[in-house]
Write a protein that holds these residues in place. Structure first.
Motif, PDB file in Angstrom:
ATOM      1  N   LEU A  89       0.609  -1.153  -0.065  1.00 12.58           N
ATOM      2  CA  LEU A  89       0.095   0.080  -0.095  1.00 12.58           C
ATOM      3  C   LEU A  89       0.853   1.404   0.193  1.00 12.58           C
ATOM      4  O   LEU A  89       2.044   1.170   0.621  1.00 12.58           O
ATOM      5  N   GLY A  90       0.191   2.281  -0.697  1.00 12.49           N
ATOM      6  CA  GLY A  90       0.921   3.552  -0.526  1.00 12.49           C
ATOM      7  C   GLY A  90       0.060   4.667   0.279  1.00 12.49           C
ATOM      8  O   GLY A  90      -0.625   4.158   1.186  1.00 12.49           O
ATOM      9  N   CYS A  91       0.147   5.806  -0.016  1.00  8.62           N
ATOM     10  CA  CYS A  91      -0.586   6.763   0.617  1.00  8.62           C
ATOM     11  C   CYS A  91      -1.849   6.862   0.305  1.00  8.62           C
ATOM     12  O   CYS A  91      -2.896   7.608   1.217  1.00  8.62           O
ATOM     13  N   GLY A  92      -2.167   6.575  -0.805  1.00 12.19           N
ATOM     14  CA  GLY A  92      -3.634   6.522  -1.177  1.00 12.19           C
ATOM     15  C   GLY A  92      -3.886   7.773  -2.168  1.00 12.19           C
ATOM     16  O   GLY A  92      -5.165   7.871  -2.544  1.00 12.19           O
ATOM     17  N   SER A  96       0.583   8.206  -8.197  1.00 13.00           N
ATOM     18  CA  SER A  96       0.780   6.791  -8.252  1.00 13.00           C
ATOM     19  C   SER A  96      -0.298   5.829  -7.754  1.00 13.00           C
ATOM     20  O   SER A  96      -0.785   4.876  -8.383  1.00 13.00           O
ATOM     21  N   CYS A  97      -0.754   6.242  -6.511  1.00 11.03           N
ATOM     22  CA  CYS A  97      -1.795   5.610  -5.861  1.00 11.03           C
ATOM     23  C   CYS A  97      -3.041   5.648  -6.623  1.00 11.03           C
ATOM     24  O   CYS A  97      -4.004   4.699  -6.906  1.00 11.03           O
ATOM     25  N   ARG A  98      -3.263   6.805  -7.179  1.00 10.06           N
ATOM     26  CA  ARG A  98      -4.619   7.187  -7.858  1.00 10.06           C
ATOM     27  C   ARG A  98      -4.732   6.448  -9.172  1.00 10.06           C
ATOM     28  O   ARG A  98      -5.789   5.985  -9.702  1.00 10.06           O
ATOM     29  N   ASP A 102       0.200   1.587  -6.234  1.00  8.60           N
ATOM     30  CA  ASP A 102       0.372   1.951  -4.827  1.00  8.60           C
ATOM     31  C   ASP A 102       1.969   1.517  -4.746  1.00  8.60           C
ATOM     32  O   ASP A 102       2.652   2.213  -4.048  1.00  8.60           O
ATOM     33  N   CYS A 105       4.325   4.369  -4.758  1.00 11.81           N
ATOM     34  CA  CYS A 105       4.160   5.619  -3.945  1.00 11.81           C
ATOM     35  C   CYS A 105       5.564   5.607  -2.932  1.00 11.81           C
ATOM     36  O   CYS A 105       6.137   4.693  -2.492  1.00 11.81           O
ATOM     37  N   HIS A 108       5.513   4.419   1.680  1.00 14.13           N
ATOM     38  CA  HIS A 108       5.119   3.290   1.720  1.00 14.13           C
ATOM     39  C   HIS A 108       4.390   2.969   2.843  1.00 14.13           C
ATOM     40  O   HIS A 108       4.643   3.501   4.088  1.00 14.13           O
ATOM     41  N   TYR A 130      -8.089  -4.053  -2.106  1.00 10.93           N
ATOM     42  CA  TYR A 130      -6.989  -4.663  -1.883  1.00 10.93           C
ATOM     43  C   TYR A 130      -7.025  -6.175  -1.743  1.00 10.93           C
ATOM     44  O   TYR A 130      -5.900  -6.768  -1.387  1.00 10.93           O
ATOM     45  N   SER A 303       2.493  -4.245  -8.890  1.00 15.27           N
ATOM     46  CA  SER A 303       1.107  -3.598  -8.790  1.00 15.27           C
ATOM     47  C   SER A 303       0.073  -4.349  -8.575  1.00 15.27           C
ATOM     48  O   SER A 303       0.095  -5.756  -8.589  1.00 15.27           O
TER      49      SER A 303
END
Length: 354
Positions: A89-92, A96-98, A102, A105, A108, A130, A303
């Motif tokens: 997961l990333g920041c959301g 990149s997350c959009r 993720d 990102c 992390h 996820y 990804s």
């Protein structure tokens, strides 16, 4: 719920009890039935790269289980569903997350690293997107797809110079005849060989210091194997096995020694993909990079979309099942599994079950 956490860098996993989280929003709570053990968890235990970690750490990022509770905004999962967790997961919120990447990102928030992961009775997943449906697959093996499978698949894609399945839609068989070398036949390396086999690649050479692991590699589709631990000339053996050089090398060890070996056996237009986190240094003859038109590239996990492709490959029946060693999901089970990985005595992947 019970967790098996590293309280400090260099310490063993210890059992403790924390309050079971209540999902809100799009969160989903999974009761874990299978938790894979990765060599990177050894690094977490030992505090390697621990500057970004906040202890206690509940490691484990290969997770499969059953949904036991969902937040009020969840529409894509319900109680009783069997799901695999995408942990990278990333920041959301970043670009990149959009875009669904993720793993790219810079902030992390990996499950099993920055958030509590799979060495526990349950895990709280921040969003149902996820979760992947693995109904019908062997759940223990499916758990390993979240890291071992995804990491191998994404690295193989880079070694092949594009999407892994591109060559399947072509009448030109030259791509499937290209020599691909896999360095390291541990859990992830064996998965790399399995992925290549699933994609119809016939000219696969596996390299490892351990004869037992090389035997497993042959069973998964490696046409040739080269032992690198007997004091012989692994470079000469590889050049001979590949007929003068490889189109792609995927280094799942990535020490200074293996990286140089991989570089030295590339043919013109060859690609060296560095995956392992063993550590070391690589000094290159710079003139060879342009004159041989070589590519040197790192690869780290993958990804969410790629994990979906891995699961689809598993569902198709084309992906050979890699060896699984089952141990109990307890503090002793976690510690024994990590010790086995650190000593290099695990043939395949360890999966912990309650």
């Amino acid at each position: 719920m019970r967790i098996y956490a590293f309280e400090e860098a260099g310490g063993a996993a210890c059992e403790s009890t924390v309050e079971t989280p209540e999902p809100t929003g799009h969160e989903v709570l999974l009761r874990l039935t299978h938790s894979g053990v990765c060599h990177s968890d050894v690094h977490i235990r030992d505090g390697i790269g621990s500057g970004a970690l906040r202890y206690p750490v509940v490691a484990g990022h290969e997770m499969a289980g059953e949904v036991v509770a969902v937040g009020p905004e969840v529409t894509g999962a319900r109680e009783g569903d069997v799901r695999l967790v995408y942990p990278w997961l990333g920041c959301g919120a970043c670009a990149s997350c959009r875009a669904g990447e993720d793993d790219r990102c810079a902030e992390h928030r990996f499950l099993g690293v920055h958030r509590f992961g799979g060495y526990a009775e349950a895990v709280l997943v921040p969003h149902e997107r996820y979760l992947l449906d693995i109904e019908g697959l062997d759940r223990g093996w499916a758990a390993t797809l979240a890291c071992s499978g995804l990491t191998a698949y994404s690295a193989v894609a880079k070694a092949l110079g594009g999407h892994p399945d591109d060559s399947r839609d072509s009448d030109d068989s030259r791509d499937s005849d290209e020599e691909i070398v896999v360095i390291g036949a541990g859990g992830v390396g064996l998965m790399g060989i399995a992925v290549l086999t699933a994609l119809g690649r016939r000219r696969i050479t596996a390299v490892d210091v351990n004869d037992e692991r090389l035997g497993l590699a042959r069973g998964l589709g490696a046409a040739r194997t080269v032992g690198s631990g007997s004091g012989g000339d692994a470079r000469a053996a590889l050049l001979d096995a590949t007929g003068g050089g490889a189109a792609g090398v995927v280094d799942f060890v990535n020490s200074g020694e293996t990286a140089r070996l991989g570089f030295d056996v590339l043919r013109r237009d060859g690609r060296l993909i560095q995956v392992g986190l063993f550590g070391g240094e690589l000094t290159l003859p710079t003139a060879l990079m342009p004159s041989k038109r070589l590519t040197l590239r790192g690869s780290f996990v993958g990804s969410l979309a790629e994990l979906g492709e891995v699961v689809a490959l598993a569902r198709s029946g084309r992906l050979p099942q890699t060896p699984i060693v089952t141990r109990p999901l307890t503090a002793d089970g976690v510690n024994a599994a990590l010790e086995g990985l650190a000593r290099g005595t695990v043939p395949g992947r360890v999966v912990l079950t309650p």
